[in-house]
Design an enzyme around this catalytic site. Structure first.
Site, short mmCIF file in Angstrom:
data_model
loop_
_atom_site.label_atom_id
_atom_site.label_comp_id
_atom_site.label_asym_id
_atom_site.label_seq_id
_atom_site.Cartn_x
_atom_site.Cartn_y
_atom_site.Cartn_z
N LYS A 73 0.80 -1.24 0.00
CA LYS A 73 0.00 0.00 0.00
C LYS A 73 0.83 1.28 0.00
CE LYS A 73 -4.18 -1.93 2.13
NZ LYS A 73 -5.21 -1.75 3.14
N ASP A 109 -10.07 2.83 1.93
CA ASP A 109 -10.20 2.27 3.29
C ASP A 109 -10.89 3.28 4.20
OD1 ASP A 109 -9.12 -0.28 2.96
OD2 ASP A 109 -7.07 0.41 3.30
#
Ligand SMILES: NC(=O)c1ccc[n+]([C@@H]2O[C@H](COP(=O)([O-])OP(=O)(O)OC[C@H]3O[C@@H](n4cnc5c(N)ncnc54)[C@H](OP(=O)(O)O)[C@@H]3O)[C@@H](O)[C@H]2O)c1
Length: 283
Positions: A73, A109
């Protein structure tokens, strides 16, 4: 019935390592089918040393969207043509969407977390407590602040809590022991405590704020010790699966602009979990 694959079928997927199992293909393929989108979604095991080559390959093959999971990420950001401001602030990209010839990084997210909480209540003005100060905590704190909540960050390593709070504008930081003494209408566990351990919780049941809204980002097991303790303390609970489903739904919105079939995606998530019980999983 899924559409037959043709030369026009779009390819999407998730990159992660180790591959283990991920429920993302099940959720996204269920959404494609329900919406009649001519696409398939696969999981790609990409070792850190192969990340640059994988992104170059995605570019060359015209992959339409890639979810980015552990451990890529942060590292993936330098391989993209652009990174949206929110992802840059959070410091992580979990979604790459093709825009013409460009690969654009985003983070879903944070919105997945707040949308999951907003299934139960508005967040503006709420006193929110985030347990943990890792990557997921960064996204959750950002999302809560974005929605106007007042945030406290409590973590085993207090220095990390303080650094995160200072960077993302949380009001308080401290150790996990501070929970009982911290104002709390909304509690989110972002630590990995409880993952595949139904008896573990980052905080004792006695410290839980009675009547609060409690979400655990851990979704395996589906009812963690924290969620069971919270329900017993009269709290409303949100399972981690809803954050995962909501962040996947946001990815689909980014690519297609269509409204995703949340319940169908959640059912696919459940079915995939039953099929892979006891196996490794990444987010
Ligand atoms: N539902 C979803 O959509 C979703 C999305 C992303 C991630 N997740 C889940 O979120 C969890 C955290 O992931 P992450 O990437 O944020 O991990 P991370 O960056 O490694 O952070 C881990 C956090 O857990 C804390 N921790 C670990 N072991 C602990 C223990 N024994 N006692 C107390 N605290 C402990 C760490 O505290 P220290 O700072 O003291 O080490 C840190 O705050 C994972 O379970 C992941 O699967 C769920």
């Amino acid at each position: 019935m899924a559409r037959p694959i043709s030369a026009r079928t779009a390819l999407c997927g998730v990159i992660l390592h180790p591959a283990g199992h991920t429920r993302s293909p099940a959720m996204h393929n269920a959404a494609f089918e329900a919406l009649g989108i001519d696409a398939r979604y696969l999981a790609f095991d990409v070792a850190p040393a192969d990340l640059a080559a994988a992104i170059a390959g995605a570019r060359a093959l015209g992959i339409r969207q890639l979810a980015v999971s552990i451990p890529h990420k942060q590292a993936v950001m330098e391989h993209l043509d652009a990174v949206e401001e929110t992802a840059r602030l959070i410091g992580a990209v979990n979604t790459i969407t093709r825009d013409g010839e460009r690969l654009v990084g985003a983070n879903t997210d944070w919105s997945g977390a707040v949308r999951a909480l907003e299934r139960e209540r508005k967040l503006a003005g709420a006193h929110a407590v985030v347990l943990g100060a890792g990557g997921t905590a960064r996204a959750v704190v950002f999302g809560l602040r974005e929605r106007g909540a007042r945030v406290s960050v409590l973590n085993r390593s207090v220095d990390r809590a303080r650094a995160l709070a200072a960077e993302l504008g949380a009001e308080r930081a401290g150790p996990l022991d501070d929970l009982a003494a911290t104002p709390c209408d909304v509690l989110v566990n972002t630590t990995s405590v409880g993952l595949r351990d139904p008896d573990a919780s980052a905080v004792p049941a006695a410290a839980l704020p009675r009547g609060a809204l409690v979400m655990d980002v851990v979704y395996d097991p589906p009812r963690t010790r924290l969620l069971r303790d919270a329900a017993a303390a009269g709290c409303t609970t949100v399972a981690g699966k809803w954050m995962l489903v909501e962040q996947a739904a946001e990815q689909l919105r980014l690519w297609t602009g269509q409204e995703p079939p949340l319940e169908r995606m959640a059912e696919a998530f459940d079915r995939a979990g039953t099929a892979q019980q006891g196996s490794e999983e990444a987010t």
